[in-house]
Design a protein around this motif. Structure first.
Motif, short mmCIF file in Angstrom:
data_model
loop_
_atom_site.label_atom_id
_atom_site.label_comp_id
_atom_site.label_asym_id
_atom_site.label_seq_id
_atom_site.Cartn_x
_atom_site.Cartn_y
_atom_site.Cartn_z
N HIS A 14 0.66 -1.45 -0.15
CA HIS A 14 0.22 0.03 0.19
C HIS A 14 0.65 1.39 -0.12
O HIS A 14 0.74 1.98 -0.57
N LYS A 15 2.04 1.52 0.64
CA LYS A 15 2.99 2.67 1.10
C LYS A 15 3.61 2.62 -0.19
O LYS A 15 3.56 3.97 -0.88
N VAL A 16 4.01 1.74 -0.55
CA VAL A 16 4.63 1.85 -2.37
C VAL A 16 3.80 2.15 -3.21
O VAL A 16 4.09 3.34 -3.89
N ILE A 17 2.32 2.14 -3.79
CA ILE A 17 1.69 1.60 -5.02
C ILE A 17 0.60 3.97 -4.22
O ILE A 17 0.98 4.85 -5.18
N VAL A 18 0.96 3.71 -2.47
CA VAL A 18 0.75 5.57 -2.34
C VAL A 18 1.69 6.77 -2.97
O VAL A 18 1.61 7.63 -3.00
N ASP A 19 3.27 6.26 -2.60
CA ASP A 19 3.66 6.97 -2.88
C ASP A 19 4.97 7.26 -4.07
O ASP A 19 4.75 8.75 -4.33
N LEU A 20 3.71 6.52 -4.84
CA LEU A 20 4.08 6.12 -5.98
C LEU A 20 3.06 7.45 -6.49
O LEU A 20 3.55 8.31 -7.89
N SER A 21 1.67 7.44 -6.24
CA SER A 21 0.51 8.10 -6.83
C SER A 21 0.41 9.42 -6.16
O SER A 21 0.14 9.76 -7.12
N THR A 22 1.39 9.27 -5.27
CA THR A 22 0.81 10.77 -4.32
C THR A 22 0.88 12.25 -4.98
O THR A 22 0.47 13.11 -5.62
N HIS A 23 2.02 12.08 -6.46
CA HIS A 23 3.03 13.29 -6.75
C HIS A 23 1.44 14.34 -8.15
O HIS A 23 1.40 15.14 -8.57
N PHE A 24 0.76 12.68 -8.47
CA PHE A 24 -0.48 12.94 -9.75
C PHE A 24 -1.45 13.25 -8.98
O PHE A 24 -1.89 14.79 -9.28
N PHE A 25 -1.67 13.43 -7.14
CA PHE A 25 -2.73 14.36 -6.40
C PHE A 25 -2.25 16.03 -6.76
O PHE A 25 -3.10 16.54 -6.78
N GLY A 26 -1.39 15.68 -5.98
CA GLY A 26 -0.08 17.15 -5.59
C GLY A 26 -0.66 17.72 -7.20
O GLY A 26 -0.22 19.11 -7.00
N ASN A 27 -0.22 17.66 -8.46
CA ASN A 27 -0.35 18.52 -9.75
C ASN A 27 -1.55 18.84 -9.80
O ASN A 27 -2.16 19.35 -10.57
N VAL A 28 -2.23 18.19 -9.43
CA VAL A 28 -3.92 18.83 -9.90
C VAL A 28 -4.04 19.25 -9.14
O VAL A 28 -4.96 18.87 -7.71
N GLU A 29 -5.33 20.02 -9.37
CA GLU A 29 -6.21 20.79 -8.08
C GLU A 29 -7.60 20.86 -7.94
O GLU A 29 -8.68 20.19 -8.98
N ALA A 30 -7.79 20.17 -6.88
CA ALA A 30 -9.30 19.59 -6.80
C ALA A 30 -10.09 20.78 -6.77
O ALA A 30 -9.84 20.93 -5.77
N SER A 31 -11.65 20.21 -7.07
CA SER A 31 -12.64 21.26 -7.55
C SER A 31 -13.69 20.73 -5.82
O SER A 31 -13.12 19.76 -5.27
#
Length: 180
Positions: free
Chosen positions: A107-124
């Protein structure tokens, strides 16, 4: 360890170091954000359906509910980075409840690799509110012992948020399909 007091010693595993090594290995493959999202959605669904029913406590549910409250407070204070970190913390807590080091590591590997994608997009605003509502719904279902339904809600939540991230990324000209 060398010397008169030498010998082999078992040292506690440094989870972050292992995650970094696995993450670096995955970065050399063709893993994309959609791959990560599907793996995470599936893993969390199974965590909720199969792994935590016999382990979750009232205290765990209280901590999950407090996490949602903190995420909402960060949202209301317009602290998106803190809100995002807190939202990921919700999912991390679910993995930790399993007390299974392999599940926690995956889970930590998946989340760590995913995090920057979320940070690059402004959530509505609707996206954030829906996430908070779904996290509350998952906590309520866990408290009621409805693990199957909680797993399905979590799966759909991750799938929907991830699809939105991909769509927003395309609009912002970010290459979500590029390698991680």
């Amino acid at each position: 360890k060398q010397g008169s007091h030498g010998g082999a010693y078992v040292r506690k595993m440094n989870l972050d170091a292992v995650v970094n090594q696995i993450g670096n290995a995955l970065k050399m493959t063709n893993v994309t954000f959609p791959h990560l999202a599907k793996a995470r959605a599936t893993l969390e669904r199974e965590i909720l359906r199969e792994m935590i029913p016999s382990k979750i406590t009232k205290e765990d549910c209280r901590r999950l509910a407090q996490n949602v409250e903190r995420a909402e407070a960060h949202f209301l204070e317009n602290e998106s980075s803190k809100r995002l970190h807190t939202n990921f913390g919700f999912h991390t807590m679910l993995a930790e409840i399993t007390e299974n080091p392999i599940i926690i590591l995956m889970h930590k590997v998946i989340v760590d690799l995913s995090t920057h994608f979320f940070g690059n997009v402004e959530a509505s605003v609707p996206m954030v509110k829906k996430t908070l509502d779904q996290h509350r719904q998952i906590v309520d279902l866990l408290q009621q012992g409805e693990f199957e339904e909680a797993g399905q809600i979590c799966f759909e939540h991750i799938e929907n948020v991830s699809a939105t991230i991909v769509e927003k990324s395309k609009k912002q000209s970010l290459l979500v399909s590029r390698r991680i």
